[in-house]
Every structure is written in C-alpha cells, then in structure tokens.
Scaffold this motif. Structure first.
Motif, short mmCIF file in Angstrom:
data_model
loop_
_atom_site.label_atom_id
_atom_site.label_comp_id
_atom_site.label_asym_id
_atom_site.label_seq_id
_atom_site.Cartn_x
_atom_site.Cartn_y
_atom_site.Cartn_z
N LEU A 172 0.77 -1.18 0.00
CA LEU A 172 0.21 -0.02 0.05
C LEU A 172 0.88 1.27 0.12
CD1 LEU A 172 -2.62 -1.22 2.60
CD2 LEU A 172 -2.88 -0.79 0.27
N ALA A 175 -1.31 4.34 2.89
CA ALA A 175 -2.39 3.86 3.93
C ALA A 175 -2.11 4.73 5.18
CB ALA A 175 -1.74 2.33 4.32
N SER A 182 -5.77 3.53 -1.20
CA SER A 182 -5.58 2.21 -0.68
C SER A 182 -6.84 1.33 -1.05
CB SER A 182 -5.63 2.24 0.71
OG SER A 182 -4.46 3.05 1.47
N GLN A 185 -6.09 0.46 -4.67
CA GLN A 185 -5.32 -0.42 -4.86
C GLN A 185 -5.65 -1.89 -4.42
OE1 GLN A 185 -1.68 1.60 -2.93
NE2 GLN A 185 -0.81 -0.07 -3.77
N ARG A 186 -6.75 -1.98 -3.50
CA ARG A 186 -7.22 -3.19 -2.75
C ARG A 186 -8.09 -3.92 -4.06
NH1 ARG A 186 -12.18 -4.90 -0.69
NH2 ARG A 186 -11.94 -6.71 0.27
N GLY A 208 -1.59 -0.19 7.21
CA GLY A 208 -2.84 -1.02 6.42
C GLY A 208 -3.56 -1.88 7.50
#
Length: 376
Positions: A172, A175, A182, A185-186, A208
């Motif tokens: 991350l 984060a 974030s 990205q997830r 994170g």
C-alpha cells in the motif's frame, strides 16, 4: 549487540545510547496480532531491525510468537537464518533476485518475493525442484511488482506446478494518509490475486492493519508500529527505543553572545548551556536543529528531556554535539554525566521527526554505528 564495539572493555557511560525495551517490542507485536485475529502477523526486520539490531529484534519477536519475517536482501536473510534456524520460521526477501541471491535463498531456506519475469526465471533456474516463493503484484504504487499480464503468465506456471507460490502480496502506498488510493489498490489486488486461486494473500503494512479487516487477508506485515513509531495509532502500542546522550559540560553564556556554529542561536538572556555528546553522525538529523536557525524558519522548537522536563535544543546540531538550553532548570537539577532523552518514553519520536521534517523510520534506521544498543 549491533552498534559500537566494546573491544572487550566496558562501554563508556558517555557514549550515545539507544535503550531498547524488549517487553514493549514483544507487546507491540502481540497487540497487532490481537487486532488481526484472522491473519498471521509477520514482522519487517529489514535495515538491521529498523536500526535496533535484527538478531535481537527477531529473537524477541520469535519468542513472542512471530514466525514470518521480511528483509530487503538475501544477505540479510541468510544472517537472520543463523538466528532463527527453526523449520517453522519463514524469512522472505523483498527485493528480488540475481543468480547469487537465488543460490543463497535455496541454501538458507529463504522465500524470495518475485516481482519481475526475470525474478521468476532466475528462481526457476536456481534448482531442479520448485521451491516456495511469494509473488508481488503491482497495484498502483509503480515501484515493484508484476503487472496483470505478467501475473497471468506466473499463474499459468503455478497452475502447471512449475512455480511454487505460497503467497501473493502487494504494498500500500498511502495507507497512513486520508486517501482513496488504498481502496483502489485493494480493488486491483482482489482482481489480480484471483489469478492464483487458493493461494494466501498479504497486503497490509502497519498503517494498512488499521484500515480494517478487509485489508488483513492471510498475513500482515507490520514494521514501524512494532518499533513504537506510531504509538498513537492503536491503543496499547508502546515506545520501544529511547535515545539518550550524556552531558559533557555545563557552562554559562552571557546575554548578547551566541551559541553553536554560525552563531545561529543569539542569546537574549544569560543562558546555561549543556553540551551533550550526540550529533548528526549518530543519526540525529541536523535538520532537527533549534529555532532561530535561518535555513529552517518557522519550525517548532525541538526539545530534549532532561531534569524532569523538556528543554530546547539550542542552535545547530553538529556532527558530534548538541547544545541544550537548561537555564530554566534548577541550578542543581543536572550535572555532567547525566543523560538527556532525545526520543522515547518522554519525547515521542513522531514529534522529533516532525521537527526535523522527516518520519520516524529515518530516525531509527539512521542510528549510527557508534550509538550503543542497550537491550533492556
């Protein structure tokens, strides 16, 4: 002990010293593990255990229950394997491979994190039988990791048995900031990691972990939170490292004089000055110099803790020495040999980092080799 060598003689009491609280380190790991009950909790011990000594850090965390450790280079991992020899302990190498690193990983049972097609090719060529490895995915940080096309090729190798993938991970970028990156990205991670069905996943670093259970997956990788660099982030985390240095001399300077290099601290009153044996050669950054230094205008006055209260750093931090204004302390409160705290239990490391325009990571990993590491 990492840091300055004693050459068989007792270390001088005047040396700068970082006192490391073993119980706080273990307790921080256990607190983070309790916060992520559905995941294994690893530990980043790269950069010599964030400057505190990787062997002692790893032993302490292993005793606390940690079994997953992350280093940057294979050479770091091989040294750590000498400390953590058990078959139940995994050591992951984050920064890829060349042929010599691949051989070292095979020899010392390290798991490389493969981030490029070349990494994968080198790892496959290093031995006849597939050996365990992590795969790192690029999800928006644009640093290290396989893009989706290369991830598909790696997944095909894994499905055929030609590549042994024990975990899929990403990192991350934001984060610890109020950012949508974030979650973006997830989303990418979910999609691309799905190419490796049934393989454990890892995404969360220290910050994170605090984003919520959907970021925890199967393995978390805390770093700075273990070392007390973000104690305010989660209740129960404690400072681990306390940096202290001894007073070498106390002197009285008159109003109208100046202190330190460049006469950067003009004295508006008669001033008692304590000269302390610590400097930027020890990793205490020059950018943390006291107010009144023209090249860093407008920054809050950095302080040390001495005689039961905060005292200001006076003028420029030099290579080996720092000046403290102790005028407001009682005359008999301190004497040469007494130690001032520069960060730790009384001076939050986040506050010190902010005064120097940096982050706690840099202060810890930048601790110089002549700073004695004193495990308590």
């Amino acid at each position: 002990m990492s840091g300055i060598r004693s050459f068989g003689a007792p270390l001088s009491e005047r040396l700068p010293r970082v006192e490391i609280d073993r119980a706080a380190l273990a307790g921080n790991w256990q607190r983070l593990a309790a916060h992520t009950p559905g995941a294994r909790t690893g530990a980043a011990v790269k950069a010599d255990g964030y400057g505190l000594g990787a062997a002692e850090v790893a032993r302490t965390l292993h005793d606390a229950g940690c079994r997953d450790f992350f280093v940057a280079w294979a050479e770091e991992g091989a040294v750590l394997r000498e400390t953590l020899g058990g078959p139940d302990t995994r050591i992951m190498v984050l920064q890829g491979l060349d042929s010599s690193a691949a051989a070292l990983c095979r020899e010392t049972r390290l798991s490389p994190v493969l981030s490029t097609p070349d990494d994968i090719a080198v790892w496959r060529e290093a031995g006849a039988a597939p050996a365990p490895a992590f795969i790192q995915l690029e999800t928006g940080m644009n640093r290290l990791g396989l893009g989706e096309t290369d991830a598909r090729a790696a997944a095909t190798l894994a499905a055929s048995g030609a590549l042994s993938v024990t975990c899929v991970m990403s990192h991350l970028a934001s984060a610890d900031e109020a950012s949508e990156q974030s979650r973006e990205q997830r989303t990418v991670f979910e999609r691309v990691a799905g190419l490796f069905p049934g393989v454990p996943r890892s995404l969360a670093n220290s910050a994170g972990i605090l984003l919520g259970p959907e970021f925890h997956y199967d393995l978390t990788r805390p770093g700075i939170a273990l070392y007390g660099g973000t104690c305010e982030a989660l209740e129960g985390l404690r400072p681990v490292a306390t940096l202290t240095a001894a007073i070498l001399q106390i002197r009285m300077a008159r109003c109208g004089e100046a202190a330190g290099y460049g006469a950067a601290a003009p004295l508006a009153r008669d001033t008692r000055i304590a000269t302390v044996g610590l400097g930027y050669a020890d990793g205490f950054l020059r950018a943390g110099s006291g107010a009144g230094v023209a090249i860093w205008p407008g920054r809050s006055v950095p302080t040390a803790f001495l005689g039961g209260r905060a005292v200001p750093i006076l003028g420029r931090i030099s290579m080996d020495l720092i000046l403290l204004d102790i005028t407001d302390l009682p005359a008999d409160a301190v004497r040469p040999g007494d130690r001032a705290e520069f960060y730790g239990k009384n001076v939050p490391i986040e506050q010190v980092a902010a005064a120097a325009g940096t982050i706690p990571y840099e202060l810890l990993t930048g601790l110089g080799p002549r700073v004695a590491r004193d495990w308590r």
